[in-house]
Design a protein around this motif. Structure first.
Motif, PDB file in Angstrom:
ATOM      1  N   ARG A  77      37.479 -21.192 -22.348  1.00 45.43           N
ATOM      2  CA  ARG A  77      37.985 -20.783 -23.653  1.00 45.43           C
ATOM      3  C   ARG A  77      38.336 -19.295 -23.716  1.00 45.43           C
TER       4      ARG A  77
ATOM      5  N   ASP B 284      52.988 -22.383 -19.245  1.00 45.14           N
ATOM      6  CA  ASP B 284      52.792 -23.838 -19.215  1.00 45.14           C
ATOM      7  C   ASP B 284      51.359 -24.172 -18.812  1.00 45.14           C
TER       8      ASP B 284
ATOM      9  N   LYS C   6      49.104 -23.601 -21.758  1.00 50.96           N
ATOM     10  CA  LYS C   6      49.269 -24.681 -22.737  1.00 50.96           C
ATOM     11  C   LYS C   6      48.485 -25.915 -22.314  1.00 50.96           C
ATOM     12  N   GLN C   7      48.503 -26.198 -21.022  1.00 53.81           N
ATOM     13  CA  GLN C   7      47.741 -27.339 -20.516  1.00 53.81           C
ATOM     14  C   GLN C   7      46.242 -27.129 -20.689  1.00 53.81           C
TER      15      GLN C   7
ATOM     16  N   CYS D 219      44.858 -25.403 -23.104  1.00 54.37           N
ATOM     17  CA  CYS D 219      44.582 -25.651 -24.522  1.00 54.37           C
ATOM     18  C   CYS D 219      44.507 -27.150 -24.799  1.00 54.37           C
ATOM     19  N   GLU D 220      45.425 -27.892 -24.224  1.00 55.97           N
ATOM     20  CA  GLU D 220      45.434 -29.338 -24.438  1.00 55.97           C
ATOM     21  C   GLU D 220      44.176 -29.984 -23.868  1.00 55.97           C
ATOM     22  N   SER D 221      43.760 -29.525 -22.684  1.00 55.41           N
ATOM     23  CA  SER D 221      42.565 -30.101 -22.062  1.00 55.41           C
ATOM     24  C   SER D 221      41.307 -29.816 -22.875  1.00 55.41           C
TER      25      SER D 221
ATOM     26  N   LYS E 170      41.464 -29.533 -26.133  1.00 56.96           N
ATOM     27  CA  LYS E 170      41.763 -30.096 -27.449  1.00 56.96           C
ATOM     28  C   LYS E 170      41.776 -29.008 -28.529  1.00 56.96           C
TER      29      LYS E 170
ATOM     30  N   PRO F 241      44.077 -27.178 -31.055  1.00 61.89           N
ATOM     31  CA  PRO F 241      45.394 -27.359 -31.697  1.00 61.89           C
ATOM     32  C   PRO F 241      46.240 -26.092 -31.585  1.00 61.89           C
ATOM     33  N   PRO F 242      47.528 -26.227 -31.304  1.00 60.00           N
ATOM     34  CA  PRO F 242      48.417 -25.057 -31.194  1.00 60.00           C
ATOM     35  C   PRO F 242      48.448 -24.207 -32.459  1.00 60.00           C
TER      36      PRO F 242
END
Length: 305
Positions: A45, A113, A116-117, A119-121, A123, A125-126
């Motif tokens: 994080r 990129d 961004k991945q 952040c997605e992993s 969870k 939120p953008p």
């Protein structure tokens, strides 16, 4: 006459695929020295904390320089300074400047990129990082949303910081001079000092809330209050700081012996040789000791013969 010898050492990380999270910086000028170490948190994080630690040491140096100009401008009335209030203001300025620098860096360096991945992993939120501003007057709800986004961005850059100033000769009044040292810290790591001819001591009071993987940070909303500091007018043999990667590689007594050995070696063999030996030693310390990034900076005063 005294000669101030400055040492700064950082060692590579051992975590595959992750950048060095530590930063160290020294500024040595005629009549004073400023030095800092910072340890980016480095967890998933905090994936920009290597940048956060670099910004921290740069800003600490800048703000100490601003303080030095104010001190110099008093011209023999330095003894009237309220040092606790002055240092607290310094800490507040460091926090404010660091958070501004983080926002600026994020604006100039959008997520890659890969980030961004990440952040997605996790969870995340953008919209947590949406800093879109409106020209219309901000509502309370919008202001709160933007502050939430700012906090989320600052967390990505989270870092600790320990920084010191040492002035061998400061005119407290028109007729009286003294040495001055200031040490500030947020988060873990260690600061050690030795009064001339005295015992080694830890200038900054230990934060009992630290430990078990928890630390205070420049990215927290209470960062300015989480700083601890100390100052004094003693002539010093040395004062130095290190990140927890160094601290955790030794017992408390062992760390004191380590910095005393540095001072003794500088007096015996010179600063240049000791600097090289430390640079050779620290990667081994990282590998065989804490397994963490390790950084160290300090000033060691050597009597001229």
């Amino acid at each position: 006459m005294n000669e101030i010898c400055v040492s700064k050492v950082g060692a590579s990380h051992l975590r595959d695929g992750k950048p060095l999270q530590d930063s160290a910086k020294v500024l040595l000028k005629k009549g004073y020295a400023v030095f800092s170490v910072a340890d980016g948190h480095g967890g998933e994080r905090y994936f920009r904390s290597d940048v956060g630690s670099h910004l921290a040491v740069e800003i600490a140096e800048k703000q100490f320089f601003v303080l030095l100009r104010k001190i110099a401008g008093l011209r023999g009335r330095q003894g009237a300074i309220n040092w606790d209030a002055t240092i607290s203001a310094l800490e507040q300025n460091i926090v404010a400047d660091w958070k501004d620098a983080v926002q600026k860096h994020f604006a100039e360096h959008p997520f890659s990129d890969e980030e961004k991945q990440l952040c997605e992993s996790m969870k995340i939120p953008p919209e947590n990082f949406d800093l879109t501003r409106r020209n219309e007057e901000k509502s309370v709800a919008l202001a709160a949303k933007e502050r939430t986004a700012e906090n989320a961005i600052e967390r990505l850059y989270g870092t600790t910081l320990i920084s010191c100033l040492y002035i061998p000769s400061l005119p407290l009044t028109k007729t009286e001079k003294s040495s001055l040292w200031i040490a500030i810290q947020i988060g873990d790591g260690a600061c050690l000092a030795k009064k001339a001819g005295g015992e080694i001591f830890c200038p900054i009071e230990e934060d009992k809330n630290l430990g078990f993987g928890m630390t205070t940070s420049l990215c927290s909303s209470n960062a300015a209050k989480d700083f601890r500091h100390e100052f004094g007018f003693d002539k010093l043999d040395f004062i130095c700081v290190c990140t927890d990667g160094v601290q955790d590689s030794f017992t408390a007594d062992g760390l004191q012996h380590f910095v005393q050995d540095i001072h003794d070696n500088i007096k015996t063999y010179g600063a240049e040789r000791e600097q090289q030996e430390l640079e050779d030693f620290f990667p081994r310390l990282s590998e065989q000791g804490s397994g963490d990034d390790v950084s160290f900076a300090g000033i060691f005063v050597k009597e001229k013969k």
